[in-house]
Design an enzyme around this catalytic site. Structure first.
Site, PDB file in Angstrom:
ATOM      1  N   MET A   1       0.809  -1.207   0.000  1.00  0.00           N
ATOM      2  CA  MET A   1       0.000   0.000   0.000  1.00  0.00           C
ATOM      3  C   MET A   1       0.848   1.266   0.000  1.00  0.00           C
ATOM      4  SD  MET A   1      -3.210   0.708   2.556  1.00  0.00           S
ATOM      5  CE  MET A   1      -2.235   0.669   4.072  1.00  0.00           C
ATOM      6  N   LEU A   2       1.821   1.361   0.884  1.00  0.00           N
ATOM      7  CA  LEU A   2       2.672   2.545   0.940  1.00  0.00           C
ATOM      8  C   LEU A   2       3.635   2.584  -0.238  1.00  0.00           C
ATOM      9  CD1 LEU A   2       3.754   5.073   2.310  1.00  0.00           C
ATOM     10  CD2 LEU A   2       5.187   3.584   3.757  1.00  0.00           C
TER      11      LEU A   2
ATOM     12  N   ALA B   1       8.214  -5.005   5.258  1.00  0.00           N
ATOM     13  CA  ALA B   1       8.164  -5.323   6.687  1.00  0.00           C
ATOM     14  C   ALA B   1       7.246  -6.508   6.938  1.00  0.00           C
ATOM     15  CB  ALA B   1       7.662  -4.114   7.487  1.00  0.00           C
ATOM     16  N   TRP B   2       7.495  -7.193   8.044  1.00  0.00           N
ATOM     17  CA  TRP B   2       6.536  -8.146   8.592  1.00  0.00           C
ATOM     18  C   TRP B   2       5.554  -7.319   9.401  1.00  0.00           C
ATOM     19  CZ3 TRP B   2       6.863 -13.797   9.474  1.00  0.00           C
ATOM     20  CH2 TRP B   2       5.888 -14.282  10.341  1.00  0.00           C
TER      21      TRP B   2
ATOM     22  N   THR C   1       7.372   2.220  13.251  1.00  0.00           N
ATOM     23  CA  THR C   1       6.033   2.128  13.831  1.00  0.00           C
ATOM     24  C   THR C   1       5.925   2.794  15.194  1.00  0.00           C
ATOM     25  OG1 THR C   1       4.383   0.537  14.648  1.00  0.00           O
ATOM     26  CG2 THR C   1       6.674  -0.123  14.775  1.00  0.00           C
ATOM     27  N   ASP C   2       4.719   3.199  15.532  1.00  0.00           N
ATOM     28  CA  ASP C   2       4.397   3.704  16.863  1.00  0.00           C
ATOM     29  C   ASP C   2       4.547   2.626  17.933  1.00  0.00           C
ATOM     30  OD1 ASP C   2       2.081   2.594  15.416  1.00  0.00           O
ATOM     31  OD2 ASP C   2       0.997   2.950  17.284  1.00  0.00           O
TER      32      ASP C   2
ATOM     33  N   TYR D   1       6.289  -8.122  17.736  1.00  0.00           N
ATOM     34  CA  TYR D   1       6.360  -7.255  16.555  1.00  0.00           C
ATOM     35  C   TYR D   1       7.097  -5.967  16.884  1.00  0.00           C
ATOM     36  CZ  TYR D   1       4.826  -3.634  13.331  1.00  0.00           C
ATOM     37  OH  TYR D   1       4.788  -2.568  12.470  1.00  0.00           O
TER      38      TYR D   1
ATOM     39  N   TRP E   1      -1.454   3.724  11.977  1.00  0.00           N
ATOM     40  CA  TRP E   1      -2.844   3.747  11.530  1.00  0.00           C
ATOM     41  C   TRP E   1      -2.963   4.088  10.040  1.00  0.00           C
ATOM     42  CZ3 TRP E   1      -6.988   5.629  15.502  1.00  0.00           C
ATOM     43  CH2 TRP E   1      -6.724   5.086  16.763  1.00  0.00           C
TER      44      TRP E   1
END
Length: 325
Positions: free
Chosen positions: A11-12, A60-61, A101-102, A125, A151
């Site tokens: 997607m990104l 990424a996983w 990631t957050d 993760y 998100w």
């Protein structure tokens, strides 16, 4: 070759390549079939063949729950993969943008996490993503850029917003968790900031280190779902609040995923706009696409059955989930 984008099929990655090509940049995108970042020989060969000035790692996983039982596998993708890329970049004089990631934070704060806030991952993760951050920053202290996001939603893959659009016509009511706060982020907006940061890095005007690539403002998954219903012209009251306790998952979810954005000023780049403004701008594209769910363990950042817990995640394959009943 100027840009090399890994995880280009997700997607990104799709939105990054679209932005680069629209701007006339020279770029090559490699999906998982073309480049397995867990294979150091493949990584070094790709960098040596394409000779990019900058590498953007979107691979990424992102299967958060599966990582609890398969942490070693997740670590190979999220920790070893970025390290291989960083080593190849160091050898060939390239810069590296690493999407993170957050989840590296504990999620128990009450104010936005600044970029230099102490990390405290709570699950497998999260631990693997933090290992990736540390690897690239240690290997390329002056040429690595870590961009944490959360998100994510977009037109190129399954995600929480896509799920809400579908469920609006399939269910009378939807129950969504209202005790997790975060910043819904359109992949088009994140792609824009990644490209601009890469250009600033090449120009020498952006300091290396950590940046936060999320939308402004904050909401809950419940608030996001209601805004989706409103934009659809549906009654937001059909979305009902519930708690995370109703949707127990193998991996812990952060209760508070709001990130601060101060470091963008050092690069001369404004932070991403408010999440509501972005969602409204994204909506025509989201409604016009036949979204294909991407549920493979190795995908793009962000990030299983997304009807189990309509609370979503910060990553592509896990953001399909929600706490919906």
């Amino acid at each position: 070759m100027r840009w090399l984008v890994t995880g280009a099929g997700g997607m990104l990655g799709q939105d990054v390549l679209a932005r680069l090509r629209r701007d006339g940049e020279t770029a090559v995108g490699l999906d998982r079939a073309a480049l397995d970042i867990t294979d150091p020989d493949m990584v070094h060969e790709a960098i040596e063949v394409h000779r990019p000035r900058i590498v953007l790692n979107c691979a990424a996983w992102t299967a958060v729950d599966d990582a609890e039982a398969r942490e070693a596998d997740a670590l190979r993708v999220n920790g070893d993969g970025p390290r291989h890329l960083a080593e190849a970049c160091a050898k060939n004089g390239a810069r590296l943008l690493q999407v993170s990631t957050d989840y590296v934070f504990s999620g128990d704060a009450t104010a936005p996490y600044p970029e230099d806030a102490p990390t405290r991952p709570r699950g497998a993760y999260a631990r693997t993503k933090l290992e990736g951050e540390r690897a690239v920053l240690a290997t390329l202290p002056d040429a690595a850029y870590v961009v944490r996001t959360a998100w994510l939603y977009g037109a190129g893959g399954g995600n929480f917003v896509d799920t809400m659009i579908r469920l609006e016509s399939a269910r009378d009511t939807v129950d969504v968790v209202n005790d997790q706060q975060g910043q819904p982020t359109w992949t088009v907006d994140l792609a824009d900031r990644l490209v601009r940061l890469g250009r600033a890095a090449l120009a020498g005007t952006a300091p290396a280190g950590v940046y936060h690539g999320t939308s402004g403002g904050r909401t809950t998954w419940f608030g996001l779902a209601r805004e989706v219903f409103r934009l659809l012209g549906a009654d937001p009251e059909r979305v009902r609040p519930t708690t995370s306790a109703a949707f127990v998952r193998p991996a812990p979810r952060p209760a508070y995923s709001v990130l601060g954005h101060d470091r963008w000023a050092l690069a001369g780049i404004e932070p991403v706009r408010d999440w509501r403004e972005a969602l409204a701008a994204a909506f025509p594209a989201l409604l016009g696409e036949d979204h294909t769910n991407r549920t493979s363990h190795t995908s793009d950042e962000n990030h299983a059955s997304h009807e189990r817990h309509i609370s979503g995640e910060s990553h592509e394959s896990d953001e399909k989930k929600g706490s919906a009943r």
